[in-house]
Every structure is written in C-alpha cells, then in structure tokens.
Scaffold this motif. Sequence first.
Motif, PDB file in Angstrom:
ATOM      1  N   ASP A  32       0.838  -1.210   0.000  1.00 57.46           N
ATOM      2  CA  ASP A  32       0.000   0.000   0.000  1.00 57.46           C
ATOM      3  C   ASP A  32       0.870   1.256   0.000  1.00 57.46           C
ATOM      4  OD1 ASP A  32      -2.314   1.569   0.054  1.00 57.46           O
ATOM      5  OD2 ASP A  32      -2.294   1.678   2.239  1.00 57.46           O
ATOM      6  N   SER A  36       0.721   3.437  -3.319  1.00 57.21           N
ATOM      7  CA  SER A  36       0.223   4.805  -3.155  1.00 57.21           C
ATOM      8  C   SER A  36       1.268   5.807  -3.640  1.00 57.21           C
ATOM      9  CB  SER A  36      -0.097   5.090  -1.684  1.00 57.21           C
ATOM     10  OG  SER A  36      -1.136   4.249  -1.247  1.00 57.21           O
ATOM     11  N   ASP A  86       0.363   7.430   3.938  1.00 60.92           N
ATOM     12  CA  ASP A  86       0.232   6.163   4.660  1.00 60.92           C
ATOM     13  C   ASP A  86       1.053   6.106   5.958  1.00 60.92           C
ATOM     14  OD1 ASP A  86      -0.941   3.612   4.771  1.00 60.92           O
ATOM     15  OD2 ASP A  86       0.841   2.649   3.941  1.00 60.92           O
ATOM     16  N   CYS A 129      -4.352   3.477   1.981  1.00 62.00           N
ATOM     17  CA  CYS A 129      -4.043   4.833   1.520  1.00 62.00           C
ATOM     18  C   CYS A 129      -4.358   4.936   0.023  1.00 62.00           C
ATOM     19  CB  CYS A 129      -2.574   5.135   1.795  1.00 62.00           C
ATOM     20  SG  CYS A 129      -2.157   6.843   1.508  1.00 62.00           S
ATOM     21  N   ALA A 130      -4.145   3.840  -0.707  1.00 63.48           N
ATOM     22  CA  ALA A 130      -4.442   3.854  -2.147  1.00 63.48           C
ATOM     23  C   ALA A 130      -5.928   4.131  -2.378  1.00 63.48           C
ATOM     24  CB  ALA A 130      -4.029   2.523  -2.776  1.00 63.48           C
ATOM     25  N   PHE A 154      -2.334   1.527  -7.728  1.00 58.62           N
ATOM     26  CA  PHE A 154      -3.336   1.750  -6.671  1.00 58.62           C
ATOM     27  C   PHE A 154      -4.042   0.426  -6.326  1.00 58.62           C
ATOM     28  CE2 PHE A 154      -3.803   6.491  -7.975  1.00 58.62           C
ATOM     29  CZ  PHE A 154      -2.858   6.872  -7.036  1.00 58.62           C
TER      30      PHE A 154
END
Length: 325
Positions: A32, A36, A86, A129-130, A154
């Motif tokens: 992630d 991201s 993140d 976070c993506a 993502f």
Amino acid sequence: MQLEAKVREEIFEAIQSFQTIIIHRHQRPDPDAIGSQLGLKSFIKELYPEKNVLAAGTMSEGLTWMGQMDSVELADYQNALAIVLDTANQPRIDGEWYQEASKLIKIDHHLIVDSYGDWQWVDESASSCAEVLCQMIFDQFPQLNLTKEVAELFYAGIVGDTGRFQFSNTRSETFEVVSRLMHYGIDLAAINQRFNELTKEELDFMAFVMGRIVLHPAGVASVLLNQSDFTDFGVKEEASNQITHIPGRIKGVLSWVIFIQQAGHNGNYRARIRSKGPSINEVAMHFDGGGHAMASGAKVADLADRQALIQELIQTNRDYLAQSN
Ligand code: AMP
C-alpha cells in the motif's frame, strides 16, 4: 473524521503550483505504501509532465516489481512540496529532509496519532491509503481516465492492505474504487499472482513458522522469530509479510503477535500484532507502537516486555469475550 472538499481542493492546488514534489511514505514499505507513492507519482506526472516528481525512501526488495525509488538530495527540497502517504506518525516517515520542504501534506488512513503537515487528509475508515487517493482523485477529476500503470499501482496497494479483500477494513467503497480501476484495464490475475507467489525458501520458512506458533489463554497466539531463523532459511525479514496472517487461521485464536528480533539490536523485537475481533491498537500504543484496530505494530525490548504484551492481549481478549457474551 469529516473530510472537507475544500481541503482536497487546496491539496490539488498545491500539487498544481509546485514544480518539485517529493513523495514520502512509511519505513519498511508494504504494497500500500509503495502503490500509493508510485501511483501518485505517475498520476501527477501524467497530469503535469513538466513537473519534477520524486519518490523518496528505501525500497523493499520484494516490491521492486512495483517500481523504484528516486535518488533524492537535500537541495531538491528547496521550494518543494512534500507529500507523506500512509504514515500516522512522523518518526515512521522514510527519508530525511521532508521538513525542509516549503509545504507538507499528509494523506493517510491510519488512526490519527500525530497531526502533522500544512494540509491533512485522513480517512480512518478507508481500507488503504491507495483507496483514499483514488477517492480524492475521482472526486476532484470526475472525467479523468487513469492510465493502466497508475490504476495497477493503486489496485496493488488496496489488495495489499485488505489481504485481497479478506480483512474487515474492506468496505463497499473499496469495491466501488476497484470497480472503477478495472475500467482502466488492470491485469487483476497478474497482480494477484504477484501476491500469491513464494520462493521455495519462503515456503519452507512458512512451514517453520507454523511449527513455532504458541497458544496462550483467551485465544492469543504468539510466534518468536530470531534473526538466525531468517538467515537459516535464506529469507529477508520481509518474508514475515507472508506469515503474519497464519496464526489467525487457527480456530479459537482471536489475536496474535509475531515477535521479530531486530538485526543489530540484540534483544530488541518488532511486534506485529493482528486481530480477528478485539481492538489491539491500544495494546500496541502501550509498547511504543500503534496502527489499526485489527493490525498494529510495536517494539519490545526483552522477554519481560514480550510476556507483558502477551498478557495485555490476553486481558483484551477476555474483555472482548465478556462483552460479546
Ligand atoms: P506491520 O505489522 O508492520 O505490518 O504493521 C501493521 C500496522 O501497524 C501498520 O498499519 C503500521 O503502520 C502500524 N505500525 C507498525 N509498527 C508501528 C509503530 N512502531 N508505530 C506505529 N504504528 C506502527
């Protein structure tokens, strides 16, 4: 937290106005964090090809299939915008000098423990976070199509943090975002295969870890891994990413912790704590850590600390079981 469109607009205005943008994320990056970071980098480059957009931090060996970091110098931060993704608290930010940037943006999905940055966009209920970034981009640019590369980065981030949509952080918005990403031609099967594949050494290590699971009262399980266990199997500490979910597969186990001895810090352990029900992030916070309700991390010094952490998990499970009955 109520997210305000005005803040989102200011964030994209800042992105538009700076020529140099340096994107950070947390140490020990997971899919992630990298998805991201590199997804946002590629997105900004697509939108503004003339901008200098850099990805800062140390790359994780097992994630090089997602891309590479840039070499970033102190001078790059002059008149630059830094975006930290993140990362709940500043000590966990990977890469120096982010404070040297003219402006700082925090975008995250962890529980807020440290409010930093000139703008903050934190959705604690998002899976990843993506997912947060996708929602921001889709809301800000409803007509814009993402490239396949951006969509795949993502998507990989979302897959990583939801354990392929199995964890309780998966919500209806997660699938809405993924449904939209699929319109951009992402190769679902190939990305999922990347997550599934293990080297023979990693598989042997996994079998070893299964044999090391210790069961405690009230549905707590623990595993202790020393540095020599990794060297014996010829795997990196990253291989622990593949095994963190395993104790939770045991029926009756509610929460568990994997203690991993840190190289060069004899007696110091990283604790990877997971849950199928009780919130364990408060336990993590008592041991110099934090994270999400069902997935947190902490640091413990010695055997006494390890036992104390296990004891807190036992008590947390007991309280949880008492409330559920
Ligand atoms: P990990 O076990 O490293 O995958 O971490 C699980 C979650 O806990 C992630 O969301 C991390 O961001 C968070 N986390 C891990 N270690 C720490 C720490 N020392 N302090 C705060 N949060 C942490």
